[in-house]
Design a protein around this motif. Sequence first.
Motif, PDB file in Angstrom:
ATOM      1  N   TYR A 166       0.840  -1.196   0.000  1.00  0.00           N
ATOM      2  CA  TYR A 166       0.000   0.000   0.000  1.00  0.00           C
ATOM      3  C   TYR A 166       0.875   1.247   0.000  1.00  0.00           C
ATOM      4  CZ  TYR A 166      -3.601  -3.254   1.564  1.00  0.00           C
ATOM      5  OH  TYR A 166      -4.460  -4.313   1.661  1.00  0.00           O
ATOM      6  N   ASN A 199      -2.414   9.500   3.336  1.00  0.00           N
ATOM      7  CA  ASN A 199      -2.704  10.523   4.339  1.00  0.00           C
ATOM      8  C   ASN A 199      -1.532  11.508   4.377  1.00  0.00           C
ATOM      9  OD1 ASN A 199      -3.728  11.982   6.459  1.00  0.00           O
ATOM     10  ND2 ASN A 199      -3.677  10.307   7.938  1.00  0.00           N
ATOM     11  N   GLY A 259       0.904  11.194   7.111  1.00  0.00           N
ATOM     12  CA  GLY A 259       1.509   9.882   7.286  1.00  0.00           C
ATOM     13  C   GLY A 259       0.635   8.958   8.114  1.00  0.00           C
ATOM     14  N   PHE A 260       1.217   7.876   8.571  1.00  0.00           N
ATOM     15  CA  PHE A 260       0.492   6.901   9.392  1.00  0.00           C
ATOM     16  C   PHE A 260       0.884   7.151  10.835  1.00  0.00           C
ATOM     17  CE2 PHE A 260      -0.751   2.614  10.813  1.00  0.00           C
ATOM     18  CZ  PHE A 260      -2.011   2.563  10.243  1.00  0.00           C
ATOM     19  N   ILE A 293       0.856   5.120   1.314  1.00  0.00           N
ATOM     20  CA  ILE A 293       0.167   5.957   2.302  1.00  0.00           C
ATOM     21  C   ILE A 293      -0.302   7.236   1.623  1.00  0.00           C
ATOM     22  CG2 ILE A 293       0.389   7.156   4.520  1.00  0.00           C
ATOM     23  CD1 ILE A 293       0.593   4.033   4.616  1.00  0.00           C
ATOM     24  N   TYR A 347       3.852  10.216   4.389  1.00  0.00           N
ATOM     25  CA  TYR A 347       3.055  10.388   3.175  1.00  0.00           C
ATOM     26  C   TYR A 347       3.814   9.869   1.949  1.00  0.00           C
ATOM     27  CZ  TYR A 347       0.571  12.994  -0.504  1.00  0.00           C
ATOM     28  OH  TYR A 347      -0.122  13.363  -1.624  1.00  0.00           O
ATOM     29  N   PHE A 404      -4.430   1.959   5.573  1.00  0.00           N
ATOM     30  CA  PHE A 404      -3.323   2.558   4.836  1.00  0.00           C
ATOM     31  C   PHE A 404      -3.803   3.387   3.651  1.00  0.00           C
ATOM     32  CE2 PHE A 404      -1.206  -1.413   6.504  1.00  0.00           C
ATOM     33  CZ  PHE A 404      -0.496  -0.755   7.494  1.00  0.00           C
ATOM     34  N   GLU A 405      -5.007   3.089   3.182  1.00  0.00           N
ATOM     35  CA  GLU A 405      -5.546   3.754   1.996  1.00  0.00           C
ATOM     36  C   GLU A 405      -6.495   4.899   2.334  1.00  0.00           C
ATOM     37  OE1 GLU A 405      -5.668   0.245  -1.277  1.00  0.00           O
ATOM     38  OE2 GLU A 405      -7.284   0.217   0.192  1.00  0.00           O
TER      39      GLU A 405
END
Length: 89
Positions: A6, A10, A13-14, A8, A59, A83-84
């Motif tokens: 996946y 966002n 980031g995560f 990222i 990101y 993640f999406e």
Amino acid sequence: MNEKTYTIINPTGFHTRPARLFVDTANEQFPDTTVTVIKGEKVINGKSMLHMLTLGVKYQEQVTLQVSGGNEEEAQRVLGTFFEAIHNE
């Protein structure tokens, strides 16, 4: 084993909030499934909040989600959406 990579999306980031939701969902909905997250050379337990935060996923970076045991297809579908997605701050 079910594996998918996946990217990222966002912009922040995560970070902590989606990581907490990811870990909680993995532990609650898929207790019999092994969840592994890979970023570069780092391979971690996706059911550990501390491990998830050590990845430092930003990101546009890519992570690979591996799930095995339990309901692999469902776990990949549900956990992969974290993640999406773009998460509210």
